[in-house]
Scaffold this motif. Structure first.
Motif, PDB file in Angstrom:
ATOM      1  N   GLN A  24      -9.358  -8.694  26.630  1.00 33.32           N
ATOM      2  CA  GLN A  24      -8.374  -9.514  25.773  1.00 33.32           C
ATOM      3  C   GLN A  24      -7.486  -8.732  24.843  1.00 33.32           C
ATOM      4  O   GLN A  24      -6.312  -9.330  24.699  1.00 33.32           O
ATOM      5  N   ASP A  25      -7.927  -7.721  24.373  1.00 31.61           N
ATOM      6  CA  ASP A  25      -6.973  -6.761  23.666  1.00 31.61           C
ATOM      7  C   ASP A  25      -5.833  -6.405  24.258  1.00 31.61           C
ATOM      8  O   ASP A  25      -4.841  -6.435  23.798  1.00 31.61           O
ATOM      9  N   ARG A  26      -6.008  -5.909  25.612  1.00 28.98           N
ATOM     10  CA  ARG A  26      -4.978  -5.401  26.361  1.00 28.98           C
ATOM     11  C   ARG A  26      -3.955  -6.731  26.700  1.00 28.98           C
ATOM     12  O   ARG A  26      -2.764  -6.328  26.705  1.00 28.98           O
ATOM     13  N   LEU A  27      -4.591  -7.837  26.983  1.00 24.85           N
ATOM     14  CA  LEU A  27      -3.631  -8.941  27.304  1.00 24.85           C
ATOM     15  C   LEU A  27      -3.113  -9.311  26.051  1.00 24.85           C
ATOM     16  O   LEU A  27      -1.612  -9.784  26.085  1.00 24.85           O
ATOM     17  N   ARG A  28      -3.414  -9.215  24.871  1.00 27.02           N
ATOM     18  CA  ARG A  28      -2.758  -9.527  23.553  1.00 27.02           C
ATOM     19  C   ARG A  28      -1.597  -8.622  23.508  1.00 27.02           C
ATOM     20  O   ARG A  28      -0.537  -8.913  23.095  1.00 27.02           O
ATOM     21  N   ARG A  29      -2.005  -7.497  23.552  1.00 22.09           N
ATOM     22  CA  ARG A  29      -0.911  -6.162  23.607  1.00 22.09           C
ATOM     23  C   ARG A  29       0.321  -6.459  24.646  1.00 22.09           C
ATOM     24  O   ARG A  29       1.414  -6.380  24.423  1.00 22.09           O
ATOM     25  N   ALA A  30      -0.166  -6.864  25.807  1.00 21.03           N
ATOM     26  CA  ALA A  30       0.724  -7.196  26.820  1.00 21.03           C
ATOM     27  C   ALA A  30       1.791  -8.465  26.444  1.00 21.03           C
ATOM     28  O   ALA A  30       3.000  -8.440  26.392  1.00 21.03           O
ATOM     29  N   VAL A  31       1.118  -9.506  25.683  1.00 17.52           N
ATOM     30  CA  VAL A  31       1.718 -10.766  25.057  1.00 17.52           C
ATOM     31  C   VAL A  31       2.829  -9.985  24.134  1.00 17.52           C
ATOM     32  O   VAL A  31       4.189 -10.601  24.080  1.00 17.52           O
ATOM     33  N   ALA A  32       2.228  -9.429  23.288  1.00 12.82           N
ATOM     34  CA  ALA A  32       3.540  -8.637  22.244  1.00 12.82           C
ATOM     35  C   ALA A  32       4.432  -7.982  22.696  1.00 12.82           C
ATOM     36  O   ALA A  32       5.529  -7.854  22.196  1.00 12.82           O
ATOM     37  N   MET A  33       4.118  -7.240  23.672  1.00 12.30           N
ATOM     38  CA  MET A  33       5.384  -6.362  24.328  1.00 12.30           C
ATOM     39  C   MET A  33       6.532  -7.287  25.009  1.00 12.30           C
ATOM     40  O   MET A  33       7.671  -6.836  24.667  1.00 12.30           O
ATOM     41  N   ILE A  34       5.995  -8.306  25.495  1.00 14.33           N
ATOM     42  CA  ILE A  34       6.975  -9.187  26.215  1.00 14.33           C
ATOM     43  C   ILE A  34       7.494 -10.051  24.951  1.00 14.33           C
ATOM     44  O   ILE A  34       8.924 -10.094  25.010  1.00 14.33           O
ATOM     45  N   GLU A  35       6.759 -10.485  24.065  1.00 16.21           N
ATOM     46  CA  GLU A  35       7.307 -11.515  22.993  1.00 16.21           C
ATOM     47  C   GLU A  35       8.362 -10.673  22.055  1.00 16.21           C
ATOM     48  O   GLU A  35       9.498 -11.184  21.848  1.00 16.21           O
ATOM     49  N   GLU A  36       7.741  -9.616  21.654  1.00 18.26           N
ATOM     50  CA  GLU A  36       8.709  -8.959  20.630  1.00 18.26           C
ATOM     51  C   GLU A  36       9.782  -8.436  21.261  1.00 18.26           C
ATOM     52  O   GLU A  36      10.825  -8.051  20.260  1.00 18.26           O
ATOM     53  N   ASN A  37       9.975  -8.123  22.421  1.00 21.67           N
ATOM     54  CA  ASN A  37      11.180  -7.533  23.031  1.00 21.67           C
ATOM     55  C   ASN A  37      11.803  -8.323  24.062  1.00 21.67           C
ATOM     56  O   ASN A  37      12.194  -8.024  25.110  1.00 21.67           O
ATOM     57  N   SER A  38      11.683  -9.811  23.755  1.00 20.08           N
ATOM     58  CA  SER A  38      12.173 -10.648  24.868  1.00 20.08           C
ATOM     59  C   SER A  38      13.926 -10.565  25.028  1.00 20.08           C
ATOM     60  O   SER A  38      14.261 -10.618  26.160  1.00 20.08           O
ATOM     61  N   GLY A  39      14.437 -10.434  23.804  1.00 16.83           N
ATOM     62  CA  GLY A  39      15.789 -10.290  23.891  1.00 16.83           C
ATOM     63  C   GLY A  39      16.375  -9.163  24.722  1.00 16.83           C
ATOM     64  O   GLY A  39      17.214  -9.189  25.554  1.00 16.83           O
ATOM     65  N   ALA A  40      15.594  -7.798  24.409  1.00 16.14           N
ATOM     66  CA  ALA A  40      16.289  -6.674  25.230  1.00 16.14           C
ATOM     67  C   ALA A  40      15.633  -6.818  26.613  1.00 16.14           C
ATOM     68  O   ALA A  40      16.552  -6.282  27.384  1.00 16.14           O
ATOM     69  N   LEU A  41      14.530  -7.395  26.992  1.00 12.04           N
ATOM     70  CA  LEU A  41      14.231  -7.526  28.393  1.00 12.04           C
ATOM     71  C   LEU A  41      15.206  -8.519  28.979  1.00 12.04           C
ATOM     72  O   LEU A  41      15.634  -8.400  30.175  1.00 12.04           O
ATOM     73  N   CYS A  42      15.709  -9.656  28.526  1.00 11.24           N
ATOM     74  CA  CYS A  42      16.697 -10.446  29.081  1.00 11.24           C
ATOM     75  C   CYS A  42      17.900  -9.740  29.182  1.00 11.24           C
ATOM     76  O   CYS A  42      18.580  -9.968  30.162  1.00 11.24           O
ATOM     77  N   ALA A  43      18.567  -8.924  28.254  1.00 13.82           N
ATOM     78  CA  ALA A  43      19.638  -8.162  28.626  1.00 13.82           C
ATOM     79  C   ALA A  43      19.520  -7.216  29.664  1.00 13.82           C
ATOM     80  O   ALA A  43      20.566  -7.058  30.463  1.00 13.82           O
ATOM     81  N   ALA A  44      18.256  -6.663  29.798  1.00 17.36           N
ATOM     82  CA  ALA A  44      18.126  -5.647  31.067  1.00 17.36           C
ATOM     83  C   ALA A  44      18.208  -6.487  32.262  1.00 17.36           C
ATOM     84  O   ALA A  44      18.687  -5.956  33.362  1.00 17.36           O
ATOM     85  N   LEU A  45      17.473  -7.582  32.245  1.00 17.35           N
ATOM     86  CA  LEU A  45      17.700  -8.384  33.455  1.00 17.35           C
ATOM     87  C   LEU A  45      19.026  -8.898  33.977  1.00 17.35           C
ATOM     88  O   LEU A  45      19.216  -8.917  34.848  1.00 17.35           O
ATOM     89  N   CYS A  46      19.897  -9.159  33.045  1.00 16.54           N
ATOM     90  CA  CYS A  46      21.369  -9.585  33.067  1.00 16.54           C
ATOM     91  C   CYS A  46      22.190  -8.247  33.667  1.00 16.54           C
ATOM     92  O   CYS A  46      22.984  -8.477  34.331  1.00 16.54           O
ATOM     93  N   ARG A  47      21.663  -7.000  33.130  1.00 16.76           N
ATOM     94  CA  ARG A  47      22.542  -6.029  33.798  1.00 16.76           C
ATOM     95  C   ARG A  47      22.493  -5.698  35.020  1.00 16.76           C
ATOM     96  O   ARG A  47      22.853  -5.207  35.783  1.00 16.76           O
ATOM     97  N   ASP A  48      20.880  -5.894  35.432  1.00 19.12           N
ATOM     98  CA  ASP A  48      20.558  -5.813  36.772  1.00 19.12           C
ATOM     99  C   ASP A  48      20.842  -6.520  37.878  1.00 19.12           C
ATOM    100  O   ASP A  48      21.194  -6.455  38.905  1.00 19.12           O
ATOM    101  N   HIS A  49      21.362  -8.056  37.287  1.00 12.74           N
ATOM    102  CA  HIS A  49      21.635  -8.975  38.071  1.00 12.74           C
ATOM    103  C   HIS A  49      22.967  -9.929  37.297  1.00 12.74           C
ATOM    104  O   HIS A  49      22.588 -10.429  36.469  1.00 12.74           O
ATOM    105  N   ALA A  50      23.922  -9.519  37.774  1.00  8.90           N
ATOM    106  CA  ALA A  50      25.218  -9.844  37.199  1.00  8.90           C
ATOM    107  C   ALA A  50      25.398 -11.189  37.055  1.00  8.90           C
ATOM    108  O   ALA A  50      25.814 -12.024  36.285  1.00  8.90           O
ATOM    109  N   HIS A  51      24.820 -12.009  38.146  1.00  8.36           N
ATOM    110  CA  HIS A  51      24.952 -13.601  38.235  1.00  8.36           C
ATOM    111  C   HIS A  51      24.136 -14.082  37.264  1.00  8.36           C
ATOM    112  O   HIS A  51      24.015 -15.361  36.946  1.00  8.36           O
TER     113      HIS A  51
END
Length: 436
Positions: A24-51
């Motif tokens: 459960q601790d590892r799952l919570r850390r995974a949630v935090a990693m995605i949630e706290e960096n959602s903006g940067a992750l979306c930006a990376a996805l957009c750079r990889d996929h221009a459409h």
């Protein structure tokens, strides 16, 4: 990469059994990693996929990925429960045989190029809930996402829990060839994009490391005569060529000589009694006989003592080639009988000091399909159950032959429509049947 894998595997064995709180601790850390960096992750996805734009990336990848992680976090305790006998009485009494779900070990994930974050995080949710350790190789088509994950992961996870590679094409072939306990390639399923539906996830390929030799652990509290008789009864059938036949014995060092003597006596007396009721001997080809003799000579040259159990009624017979049971005392890991598959009338004995030394000997091989334990020490029995991994384990000599066809394997039955939630947890777990 191989060094990291070996370090993860050592950490995995030292942590067994993986408690619910750690998962459960590892799952919570995974949630935090995605949630706290959602903006940067979306930006990376957009750079990889221009459409793709930020809103689409959030809707199609970030949001469903977080939903999968949170669903696993809510249900991990339920999915981990052992499964007891069928019917109401079996569930209430909690007696007899049962199934538990163990981690597979070290999992290699090859992420897809499409829906890379959604698919990868969904598989991560399954693997983390199962208690596995993970290495991820991103596709070369998603370099920005791979680089960002590689930067973020160390902030939330030890490299012994989760290690991210950057997706370089030159490394992809080498990554796939690493000796993972399970290697998975992810692909996106069809999504109902018109209605804004999130896609299901699945496994396009799940490769499981083959099972290793099946050991017998003789505890210090075991009845040696009874254990020897049951081991030999299994080993004599079809000259050891059947499923779930014991491959080697782990015996307390001070009892090895006595155990070898009991095994020899059992083989000498049981064979005449079993003849006519069970198929005992199998004819051997020249190649098989030569192979078995090579194993015996190698063991003898490396210091083993060989006991040949050939009853009087078999001596001097000519015609079809057969081989009596050979008991190998003082076997060591460098001998061919321990490095190669036997599937024949050879039974090595390895001495151990304490029970953890016996467990470490099992961990030096691929996870066995079956483990046999003989002993009346409840604490030792519980320790073995907690610290070993196998598809089945028989306690106090319980025979596995009646169930060999029904023992599930990791990743059995996974498909594109069901490899998430509880089905995904089961796919990344080793279902172990306990026979009591």
């Amino acid at each position: 990469m191989l060094e990291i894998l070996e370090q993860q595997r050592a950490a995995h064995f030292s942590e067994l059994p993986v408690p619910l709180a750690i998962r459960q601790d590892r799952l919570r850390r995974a949630v935090a990693m995605i949630e706290e960096n959602s903006g940067a992750l979306c930006a990376a996805l957009c750079r990889d996929h221009a459409h793709q734009d930020q809103a689409a990336a959030m809707r199609m990848e970030i949001t469903p990925a977080l939903a999968d992680l949170r669903n696993s976090l809510r249900n991990a305790a339920i999915w981990m429960r052992p499964e007891y006998g069928h019917g109401l009485w079996g569930r209430l009494a909690r007696r007899g045989d049962y199934t538990e779900y163990q981690p597979v070990g070290v999992v290699g994930l090859a992420a897809p190029a499409t829906l890379a974050l959604r698919q990868t995080v969904s598989l991560l949710a399954n693997a983390l809930t199962a208690g596995d350790r993970i290495m991820v190789q991103f596709d070369s088509a998603t370099p920005h996402l791979a680089r960002l994950f590689a930067e973020l992961s160390p902030r939330y996870f030890s490299s012994l829990e989760l290690h991210i590679l950057d997706g370089q094409a030159a490394d992809a072939g080498a990554f796939a060839k690493l000796p993972f306990d399970m290697f998975v390639t992810g692909v996106p399923a069809e999504a109902d994009l018109a209605n804004g539906g999130a896609p299901n996830t699945g496994l396009s390929g799940a490769t499981i490391q083959p099972s290793g030799k099946s050991p017998v652990i003789i505890g210090r509290s075991a009845d040696l005569a009874k254990a020897a008789e049951q081991v030999i009864a299994s080993k004599l059938v079809k000259s050891g060529h059947i499923s779930l036949t014991p491959d080697y014995l782990l015996v307390p060092a001070e009892q090895e000589e006595a155990m070898a003597s009991w095994l020899w006596r059992a083989a000498m007396h049981l064979r005449p009694r079993m003849a006519g009721h069970t198929e005992i001997d199998l004819p051997l080809s020249d190649a098989k006989l030569a192979r078995f003799n090579r194993f015996i000579e190698d063991a003898r040259a490396r210091g083993a003592e060989i006991l040949v159990a050939e009853p009087p009624d078999r001596r001097g017979q000519t015609g079809v080639q057969r081989m009596p049971l050979h008991i190998v005392r003082h076997a060591t890991e460098d001998m061919l009988v321990m490095r190669e598959e036997i599937c024949g009338p050879i039974l090595p004995l390895l001495g151990y000091g304490d029970i953890d030394e016996a467990i470490s000997a099992i961990h030096r091989h691929k996870p066995p399909f079956a483990i046999y334990y003989f002993g009346r020490d409840g604490a030792e029995r519980s320790h073995i159950l907690a610290r070993t991994i196998s598809s089945a384990i028989a306690l106090d000599g319980r025979s596995l032959a009646i169930a060999q066809a029904g023992i599930p394997q990791p990743a059995a039955g996974l498909n594109l429509a069901t490899a998430h939630g509880e089905a995904g947890f089961h796919g990344f777990s080793r279902a172990r049947r306990i026979y009591r």
